[in-house]
Design a protein around this motif. Structure first.
Motif, short mmCIF file in Angstrom:
data_model
loop_
_atom_site.label_atom_id
_atom_site.label_comp_id
_atom_site.label_asym_id
_atom_site.label_seq_id
_atom_site.Cartn_x
_atom_site.Cartn_y
_atom_site.Cartn_z
N VAL A 277 0.84 -1.21 0.00
CA VAL A 277 0.00 0.00 0.00
C VAL A 277 0.87 1.25 0.00
CG1 VAL A 277 -1.65 1.33 1.38
CG2 VAL A 277 -1.97 -1.13 1.07
N THR A 278 1.92 1.26 0.84
CA THR A 278 2.82 2.41 0.87
C THR A 278 3.52 2.59 -0.47
OG1 THR A 278 3.21 2.00 3.23
CG2 THR A 278 4.78 3.43 2.10
N ALA A 279 3.97 1.47 -1.07
CA ALA A 279 4.64 1.54 -2.37
C ALA A 279 3.69 2.05 -3.45
CB ALA A 279 5.17 0.16 -2.74
N LEU A 280 2.44 1.62 -3.40
CA LEU A 280 1.46 2.10 -4.38
C LEU A 280 1.30 3.61 -4.30
CD1 LEU A 280 -0.76 1.53 -6.48
CD2 LEU A 280 -2.36 1.18 -4.57
N GLY A 281 1.28 4.14 -3.08
CA GLY A 281 1.18 5.59 -2.91
C GLY A 281 2.40 6.30 -3.47
N GLN A 282 3.58 5.75 -3.23
CA GLN A 282 4.81 6.38 -3.73
C GLN A 282 4.85 6.37 -5.25
OE1 GLN A 282 7.81 4.08 -1.70
NE2 GLN A 282 7.76 5.37 0.13
N MET A 283 4.51 5.24 -5.88
CA MET A 283 4.56 5.17 -7.33
C MET A 283 3.48 6.04 -7.97
SD MET A 283 4.47 1.85 -9.89
CE MET A 283 5.94 1.12 -9.19
N HIS B 152 2.13 -2.35 -13.16
CA HIS B 152 3.28 -2.50 -12.27
C HIS B 152 2.93 -3.09 -10.90
CE1 HIS B 152 5.19 -0.25 -15.38
NE2 HIS B 152 4.54 0.86 -15.12
N THR B 153 1.83 -3.82 -10.81
CA THR B 153 1.50 -4.49 -9.55
C THR B 153 2.61 -5.46 -9.15
OG1 THR B 153 -0.87 -4.29 -9.94
CG2 THR B 153 -0.17 -5.98 -8.38
N GLY B 154 3.18 -6.16 -10.14
CA GLY B 154 4.27 -7.09 -9.86
C GLY B 154 5.50 -6.40 -9.30
N SER B 155 5.85 -5.24 -9.85
CA SER B 155 7.02 -4.50 -9.34
C SER B 155 6.77 -4.00 -7.93
CB SER B 155 7.32 -3.31 -10.27
OG SER B 155 7.66 -3.76 -11.57
N LEU B 156 5.55 -3.53 -7.67
CA LEU B 156 5.20 -3.10 -6.31
C LEU B 156 5.29 -4.27 -5.34
CD1 LEU B 156 2.11 -0.88 -7.19
CD2 LEU B 156 4.30 -0.04 -6.36
N ALA B 157 4.78 -5.42 -5.76
CA ALA B 157 4.81 -6.61 -4.90
C ALA B 157 6.24 -7.08 -4.66
CB ALA B 157 3.99 -7.73 -5.53
N PHE B 158 7.09 -6.98 -5.70
CA PHE B 158 8.49 -7.40 -5.57
C PHE B 158 9.23 -6.56 -4.54
CE2 PHE B 158 12.51 -8.56 -8.24
CZ PHE B 158 12.95 -9.31 -7.17
N GLY B 159 9.14 -5.24 -4.69
CA GLY B 159 9.82 -4.35 -3.75
C GLY B 159 9.32 -4.49 -2.34
N ALA C 108 -4.70 8.93 -13.43
CA ALA C 108 -4.00 8.24 -14.52
C ALA C 108 -2.80 7.47 -14.01
CB ALA C 108 -3.58 9.27 -15.58
N SER C 109 -2.05 8.08 -13.09
CA SER C 109 -0.88 7.41 -12.52
C SER C 109 -1.27 6.21 -11.68
CB SER C 109 -0.07 8.40 -11.67
OG SER C 109 1.06 7.79 -11.11
N ALA D 53 13.43 3.37 -6.81
CA ALA D 53 13.09 2.40 -7.85
C ALA D 53 11.66 2.60 -8.34
CB ALA D 53 13.27 0.98 -7.31
N TYR D 54 10.74 2.87 -7.42
CA TYR D 54 9.34 3.10 -7.81
C TYR D 54 9.22 4.35 -8.69
CZ TYR D 54 8.29 -0.29 -4.12
OH TYR D 54 8.23 -1.42 -3.34
N ILE D 55 10.04 5.36 -8.40
CA ILE D 55 10.02 6.57 -9.23
C ILE D 55 10.45 6.23 -10.65
CG2 ILE D 55 11.07 8.83 -9.59
CD1 ILE D 55 11.34 9.07 -6.54
#
Length: 698
Positions: free
Chosen positions: A455-461, A496-503, A487-488, A557-559
């Protein structure tokens, strides 16, 4: 555009003539991790269903009598309180709350409000009618007092008690220095007269707890009177946070340079002060001896009477002042870049105003994650079965063995120990489900960390994608998406759900290791092995540093994922090397931004806190007729202070994410473009002026 050749460490990227900012034709990244995350979530839901099927929160909420029945539930609905036959069998109130006392317990409608013994009550019809309500079963009229006590059908005595946490506790008080129970200094336990202080072992700190309950009720009453004004104060904090972010566009430079001048002035004052002390001790007897001659002294104030101490302070501060001035001379341009980036961040937030309220969405999702984890943990911990143990006041070979209450009277245990009883002890179980319950709890904790980090990563991305679209738009008003934040968010979830889950998985693994280390440390507190403690301390320190580093790397990385749409590992690698090629700029920007935002939080919390103090305390005549009458005026003041801090932190976290995103975009812009008509810089004119660069005309 996905660059095929990655630059080596320390080398800038090669120019790409087709690069025009964030790519539009994205593909799904880290698909394997996305599938793994979905499977883990499905498993998490299955664990929740399994826990909700077997669990029973009543085991936590309601007290349980000696037969494992819930007080206040089912047939005992009108008997919500738990009564202990002999309170002195309990060592402390914590034993009452966590384990079973070795004394019979029954559910009762009300706690006893009188003090009497079984012997005196059984001879009076009215008293006996009252006394029988605290018996396990009706003894009838044929059984004598010794028989009733031997079979433990009724308590030997009643003591005036009060309910607390749905349990009956003796009403202890004080007359001067003498402890009393029910206003009496002594009581009859059916055998002899005892002092009220004998109950303290089973009722330690009970009066303090009762006073704490009264304080809690007053605090709750204060909240009911002041909640409206608390909300107004928090609304003021929201307005001040918005104003501060807007003012950063105009005052960031002034604030940074004033801060730098103040640091130089403080160090200079320290040099002057130490010099004055050094000169004043010139003619003082004994002040001219050296530190080596003085040696080590446990009283450190002795060193302040030695001239050499102040000379050392002067030298240290002078070196520090020299270093600061030299750094300012060489880093002045980078500080100007940091200031200009902060101003640009204020402008970006102005274009994406909805981003300031995105933390509310993140908070909502985190609340769901925390609530699901908490409810599942409660149901898992209460999915055990009642376990009964043999309790006996005398020596018994079967003491603390497991028993079955239905046939206990006919069992060999009862025959060997006639005075023993089969009482409810705790919740447990021997089935395969109960054996693997600890692994389900571990899975619950691990998925909690994973989901919370996701959830935190989703907010950052999401924020990074919105602010990156601002930076790479040649014309901010025409080329910006209509709803950049939405849109973002859509891009982040779709591609990018997979990238968020990976990190978030990597971070969750480190966090769960830290939890295990804390658990081991707690278990080893009584250990005498110094080496084991030292090794554990080193491991805790290393994993704390590792967690901080991974959070920093994940954030950048999320950026990069939000900008280019590459997978997590490639983005993390690109971000890391990009930052390492500009490490001095990173340090300057990070420290300048942190200090400015710290000042902002301090200012907002301070202003709102001062207003709340004068309003709720009634120290100002202007608010005396408006402010509510409270028991403790510090209750709403503390609430306002904590709430204001979290509000300011929420707004400034968006601003900090904006600065970090624009900084990476700025570095990419410098490395990919050269200002030519084919590759013009996309940064603002003010940033170009600071860097002494410009775009060439066609």
């Amino acid at each position: 555009m996905d660059m095929e050749e990655k630059p080596k460490y320390g080398e800038p990227k090669k120019f790409d003539p087709d690069f025009k900012g964030p790519i539009q034709n994205r593909g799904c990244t880290d698909i394997v991790c996305c599938i793994f995350f979905i499977v883990a979530i499905v498993g998490y839901v299955a664990v929740g269903i399994l826990a909700w099927t077997h669990g029973d929160p009543r085991k936590v909420i309601y007290p349980t009598d000696s037969m494992g029945q819930y007080c206040g539930q089912g047939t005992l609905e009108k008997k919500p309180l738990l009564f202990y036959f002999n309170m002195m069998k309990c060592a402390s109130p914590m034993v009452l709350l966590e384990f079973q006392c070795p004394t019979p317990q029954v559910c009762v409608e009300k706690c006893p409000n009188r003090t009497m013994t079984l012997v005196t009550a059984i001879g009076d019809k009215q008293d006996w009618e009252y006394y029988r309500s605290f018996c396990r079963e009706d003894p009838g009229v044929k059984k004598s007092v010794p028989q009733i006590l031997q079979e433990k059908l009724c308590p030997a005595y009643l003591i005036s008690s009060k309910p607390f946490l749905q349990r009956c506790f003796p009403s202890l008080g004080k007359k001067g220095e003498v402890i009393t129970v029910g206003d009496q200094e002594t009581f009859n336990d059916g055998e002899k007269i005892r002092d009220a202080k004998d109950l303290v072992a089973g009722m330690k700190n009970a009066t303090v707890v009762m006073e704490g309950r009264q304080v809690a009720m007053k605090i709750f009453e204060d909240y009911t009177k002041s909640w409206y004004w608390i909300l107004i104060c928090l609304l003021i904090a929201v307005v001040l946070s918005l104003i501060f972010i807007v003012l950063l566009r105009y005052l960031a430079g002034i604030m940074v340079w004033v801060m730098i001048v103040m640091v130089i002035a403080v160090v200079a004052y320290g040099i002057v002060h130490c010099s004055v002390k050094y000169v004043s001790l010139k003619d003082t007897p004994g002040a001219n001896i050296t530190l080596q001659q003085l040696g080590f002294q446990p009283d450190f104030s002795v060193y302040l009477h030695i001239r050499q101490t102040w000379l050392a302070f002067i030298i240290i501060l002078a070196i520090l002042e020299f270093i600061i001035i030299i750094l300012l001379i060489f880093l002045r341009n980078r500080i100007r870049i940091a200031v200009e980036l902060m101003k640009e961040a204020s402008r970006a937030v102005g274009y994406v105003m909805s981003s300031l309220f995105y933390p509310i969405f993140t908070f909502f999702l985190l609340t769901i994650v925390i609530a699901y984890w908490g409810v599942t943990a409660v149901f898992l911990s209460t999915s055990s079965e009642p376990v009964y143990k043999v309790f006996n006041e005398t020596v018994c070979p079967h003491a603390r063995e497991t028993c079955i209450p239905e046939n206990f009277t006919l069992s060999k245990m009862k025959t060997d120990c006639p005075q023993s009883e089969c009482l409810f002890a705790f919740y447990g179980g021997e089935t395969p489900y109960h054996k693997y319950l600890i692994f389900l709890q571990f899975y619950n904790v691990f998925l909690f960390f994973w989901c919370a980090n996701f959830v935190t990563a989703l907010g950052q991305m999401t924020l990074a994608g919105a602010f990156a679209s601002y930076y790479w738009a040649p014309n901010k008003t025409k080329d910006m998406p209509a709803f950049p934040l939405c849109a973002s968010l859509g891009r982040s979830l779709r591609y990018h759900t997979g990238s968020l889950a990976f990190g978030s998985l990597i971070l969750a693994i480190v966090q769960i290791i830290r939890v295990l280390l804390e658990y081991i440390d707690h278990k080893l507190k009584g250990a005498q092995n110094k080496f084991a403690k030292f090794l554990l301390c080193c491991m805790k320190c290393c994993f704390w540093c590792l967690e901080k580093f991974i959070k920093f790397l994940n954030r950048n990385a999320y950026i990069m994922v939000a900008i280019y749409g590459k997978n997590f590992c490639r983005s993390a690698c690109d971000a890391f090397f990009l930052l390492m090629r500009n490490v001095i700029r990173v340090v300057v920007l990070d420290k300048v931004t942190d200090f400015i935002l710290f000042l902002g939080k301090l200012l907002i919390v301070g202003l709102v806190g001062i207003f709340a103090f004068f309003f709720f305390s009634g120290h100002t005549d202007a608010f005396k007729g408006t402010a509510p009458s409270l028991h403790y005026y510090w209750v709403p003041i503390l609430t306002v202070l904590v709430g204001s801090y979290f509000i300011a932190h929420g707004f400034f976290s968006v601003y900090a994410m904006c600065v970090d995103t624009l900084f990476l975009c700025f570095l990419e812009d410098l490395e990919r473009n050269d200002g030519s008509p084919e590759r013009p810089y996309l940064m603002s004119e003010k940033l170009l002026n600071v860097l002494k660069k410009k775009n060439q005309a066609n």
